[in-house]
Structures are given as C-alpha cells and as structure tokens.
Design an enzyme around this catalytic site. Structure first.
Site, PDB file in Angstrom:
ATOM      1  N   MET A 190       0.764  -1.201   0.000  1.00  0.00           N
ATOM      2  CA  MET A 190       0.000   0.000   0.000  1.00  0.00           C
ATOM      3  C   MET A 190       0.812   1.276   0.000  1.00  0.00           C
ATOM      4  SD  MET A 190      -2.356  -1.708   2.643  1.00  0.00           S
ATOM      5  CE  MET A 190      -1.787  -3.317   2.211  1.00  0.00           C
ATOM      6  N   PRO A 191       2.084   1.221  -0.192  1.00  0.00           N
ATOM      7  CA  PRO A 191       2.832   2.472  -0.153  1.00  0.00           C
ATOM      8  C   PRO A 191       2.406   3.459  -1.237  1.00  0.00           C
ATOM      9  CG  PRO A 191       4.313   0.620   0.034  1.00  0.00           C
ATOM     10  CD  PRO A 191       2.967   0.071  -0.359  1.00  0.00           C
ATOM     11  N   LEU A 192       2.368   4.718  -0.858  1.00  0.00           N
ATOM     12  CA  LEU A 192       2.190   5.817  -1.799  1.00  0.00           C
ATOM     13  C   LEU A 192       3.494   6.591  -1.774  1.00  0.00           C
ATOM     14  CD1 LEU A 192       0.557   7.628  -3.682  1.00  0.00           C
ATOM     15  CD2 LEU A 192      -0.297   8.813  -1.639  1.00  0.00           C
TER      16      LEU A 192
END
Length: 126
Positions: free
Chosen positions: A1-3
């Site tokens: 889920m990294p942005l």
C-alpha cells in the site's frame, strides 16, 4: 500500500524518473515486503526556489541534485527493515543513475491499514 512521492529538481528526463521509481519499487519488494503490483508513485519537479534541501544538515553534504522521497505506508516494519530499505534505495540510485547517496533524503509516514481507499469509496483493509 505504499504511496510514493518524489520531489526533485526540475529538468530531469523521463527515463531518470522512471529509474528512480523502479529502484524504489524494487527496494520495497525486497526489503519491506510490498506485494507485486502495489506501485503508486507521484513525481514532482521543482525550480530551485521551490525546493530547499539543507545542504549540510547533520553534516551530510548535499548537492543541488538532492531529492526527497516520501512514502506513506502501513505501520509495522522493524527498524532493521527500514534501514535495509533506506540503504537499498540510496545504493540503487547511486548504481543506476549516479546519484550521490548523500543526495537521497527519505521520509516514511506510517499509517493504520484502515486509512486507505483504492477506489469505489471502499476501505478494503478496514
């Protein structure tokens, strides 16, 4: 889920930015257990007057080529994983595009899983 958000000096070619993104994504996959396909990246170029990175903070000599990588991700990685992640990015950018390790500023922003919606107004991890 990294942005991932990368703020860098203006005027870099598309392949330079692509390589930065590839290095970050590879580091996420190998050091902090990010699943395949979980790649969300934003690149913003800035004029010198719009991107100030202290050239000597903590006695690290930074050049005008310095960039900032900020990554919002789920909480829960160990300090050892984070150190390996930072090192993988700095080494990868040095090896692939010749960016000095001193010019790689990384900031992690950890959030709870319920703070994500990937579309449809839904929170799949809540």
């Amino acid at each position: 889920m990294p942005l991932v958000r990368v703020d860098l000096p203006r005027g870099k070619p598309a392949d330079y930015k692509q390589t930065i993104g590839d290095v970050i994504y590879a580091a996420m996959r190998t050091t902090i257990n990010v699943p395949e396909g979980d790649r969300f990246q934003i690149f913003a170029e800035h004029a010198p007057e719009d991107l100030f990175i202290d050239p000597n903070y903590l006695n690290i000599a930074r050049s005008p080529e310095a960039l900032i990588i900020q990554i919002t991700l789920n909480e829960g990685r160990t300090t050892e994983q984070k150190r390996a992640f930072y090192r993988a990015i700095a080494d990868g950018l040095h090896d692939k595009i010749g960016l000095r390790r001193e010019d790689v500023f990384i900031n992690l922003v950890e959030v709870k899983k319920e703070n994500w919606s990937f579309g449809n107004g839904e929170a799949p991890y809540a």
